[in-house]
Design an enzyme around this catalytic site. Sequence first.
Site, mmCIF file in Angstrom:
data_model
loop_
_atom_site.group_PDB
_atom_site.id
_atom_site.type_symbol
_atom_site.label_atom_id
_atom_site.label_comp_id
_atom_site.label_asym_id
_atom_site.label_seq_id
_atom_site.Cartn_x
_atom_site.Cartn_y
_atom_site.Cartn_z
ATOM 1 N N ASP A 1 16.924 12.708 34.079
ATOM 2 C CA ASP A 1 15.713 13.229 33.469
ATOM 3 C C ASP A 1 16.174 14.096 32.288
ATOM 4 O OD1 ASP A 1 13.183 13.998 32.795
ATOM 5 O OD2 ASP A 1 12.576 14.550 34.830
HETATM 6 C C1 BGC Z 1 9.962 14.471 32.465
HETATM 7 C C2 BGC Z 1 10.197 12.975 32.528
HETATM 8 C C3 BGC Z 1 10.041 12.383 31.153
HETATM 9 C C4 BGC Z 1 10.988 13.073 30.196
HETATM 10 C C5 BGC Z 1 10.928 12.526 28.785
HETATM 11 C C6 BGC Z 1 10.779 15.148 31.374
HETATM 12 O O1 BGC Z 1 10.355 16.449 31.180
HETATM 13 O O2 BGC Z 1 10.237 15.050 33.717
HETATM 14 O O3 BGC Z 1 9.302 12.399 33.435
HETATM 15 O O4 BGC Z 1 10.249 11.007 31.181
HETATM 16 O O5 BGC Z 1 10.661 14.442 30.151
HETATM 17 O O6 BGC Z 1 9.748 12.861 28.164
#
Ligand code: BGC
Length: 763
Positions: A272
């Site tokens: 993530d």
């Molecule tokens: C989130 C993810 C997301 C990523 C990119 C993170 O803060 O937890 O689900 O895909 O950001 O935007």
Amino acid sequence: MLKKVISMLALVVLMLTSFSVPIFAVEETEAPQLRQDNIDEVIAAMTLDEKAKVVTGIGWAAFNDELGAAGKTHEIPRLGIPSIALADGPAGVRINPTRENTEDTFYATAFPIATAVASSWDTAVAEQVGTAMGNELKEYGVDVLLAPALNLHRNPLNGRNFEYYSEDPLVSGKMTAAVVNGVESNGVGATIKHFVANNQETNRQSIDTIVSQQALREMYLKGFEIAVKESQPWAVMSAYNKLNGVYTPQNSELLTDVLREDWGFEGLVMTDWGGGDDPVAAMEAENDLLMPGSEQQSDAIIAAVENDELDEALLDRNVKNILNIVVQTPSFLGYEHFDNPDLEAHAQVSREAATEGMVLLENHEQVLPIQENLSIGLFGNGQVDTIKGGTGSGDVNVEHTVTITEGLQAAGYTLDEELVESYQSYVDDLKSLPEYQPPSSFQPAPPLPEREVTAEEAQSYAESSDVGMIVISRNSGEFADRTATEGDFYLTETEHANIDTVSNAFHDEGKQVVTVLNIGGPIEMMSWKDKVDAILLAWQPGSEAGHAIADVLSGKVNPSGKLATTFPKDYLDTPSVDNFPGYPEEDPTEVVYEEDLYVGYRYHHTFDVKPAYEFGYGLSYTEFDYNKIRVNKNGRFKDKITVFSSITNSGDVAGKEAVQVYVSAPDSSIENPDIELAAFTKTDTIRPGKKENIKIDITASDIASFDESKSAWVVEKGTYELHVASSSETVEGTTSFTVPENIVVEEVNDVLVPEQDINRLTK
Ligand code: BGC
């Protein structure tokens, strides 16, 4: 002289051929160019620096480039490796809607939130949504979608539950697989996330989630297992949290032993955004790609290889996992995109999916459907400030969300202009105030207080309109959990007062009141639900919200959605209430899943804690009778058994029914909730008086439990009951079968053992 000139020329030619020109020529012809069948050769030709680039994205910069996708990988032109783009998310493609130097716009379709899609209980709906999202992704030049997301609804207050499907792993896994298959049918990738046990936003990047092996295997991992086996997604995103002491991106037991060895995952794993704290440990754990990526991370990887702290073969393995996916992307294959997806067609997909996921919770005296030429006295900010979906990375930049007011008017209902305008100006005024600005573009604005409806006002609209309607809305999103307070899980005083005032006034006139819930997760309902005549749970239905809500209210679509998440009577009835969001209370560092297997209906049913509306519940404008419930093979189970039933539409309008099959295991040494969903299906549209025969196979793995002592999925011998049900509390008929001998369905790696004793809830 001539000789001299010739020899000079020869020297020049020699110099040219042996220095400048040949240096480039040799390199260009010698460096292999990436193809689908030469990945190993390309890796062998890579420098360490290039490898470290492949495994780290280009950084937060991707957010600010003109596409505005969440992430991009590095390109390595020397080897023919393109950069690929990755964009969120669960309800549609999140990219910049506008760009500098062009009048063109790049809006995307917001589909209903995942919780709504799951409430359809129809994997075909999920697949259609996935197919449309994947097409939009491809036409906007993105390679990989950062969705679907399938963390379980462990607690109703998780701020991102709207992005997730259900409290049940089977529903979550089946919906996810369907979305992945839909997305990937376009030749772009899907990413299932957040792997695993990321069930809260509070301290999400540091919290240590402590879970038993059985609860992990049967609950938190199960949906991912189903999705991997049934859709083999291109990518998995590890979660922010730690799992039993180790950050998930640095957890080789999770990413190698379980994901790849036990389940056979073939794609790439990415972090993530900013997840984990040790890039080298992530490389070792087979978390292939660090997103959004940073130079410090690639430097750390290079240094670790140079100092013999990281085996370069492991890095090569990760590079290979990534390149295996890269060679399938539109960017690699040179797909020419025109930034022009068919948004009209996708709006239709979104609208239909939204109607399929809406759940009719109450409908006294058939107040719904409402005839299209009637007038509605419409109250609640949500009529003009309709919420299409939650905020954060799960948000979508749409051109317009059809409001409830617009939808009802377009469907032919008469709304009082003055009342609509009073709400519009009330909402506009509040929204312009500094205190109602969102804290960041990723977070919801503070909820606008409802405008108080006076008794006189209610009285006058009760006289002038045919039906009363109250909209109740809620929003939430990334970074924060919801709260068990008024204005979130509980209604505010004004919301309560408005329900009283409007209901009394309309009831005094002999007229009825409908409530539309424009929410992303459970709220308290016991204290007010009997005051109104009908309740439609519309969820956060995407950009066609108003149209979809009108479709169901008018009966154009007969609601067939059912809850895929329990609505408890009170937040305090939630089994994880003492362990959410963890300890110490002021600033949790650890959350222990003491409720163990007893999430949602598994808890409410086994411990007889009645919810307001149970898992699997939902009404229709028609009724269904279940007949001829039976199993084949005289009830003896070998490796599977088939359950049959005949579903008859005994009402007056055509409709569909979500049929659920719950299993009750015999008493055994392994803990088993009293009922667990073993299978489900959705009928086609059944016309009044007609029936559909359903037939569902139940395999050993559908009813197996995880035996920690053997690290195996087992079906213990004994008599199993199968409940064919219209909800988790409404069994239409029970049949049974016998398993003559214990069956070991599958032995798996004995990993992910919590280091501490967990005070596990048992029957
Ligand atoms: C989130 C993810 C997301 C990523 C990119 C993170 O803060 O937890 O689900 O895909 O950001 O935007």
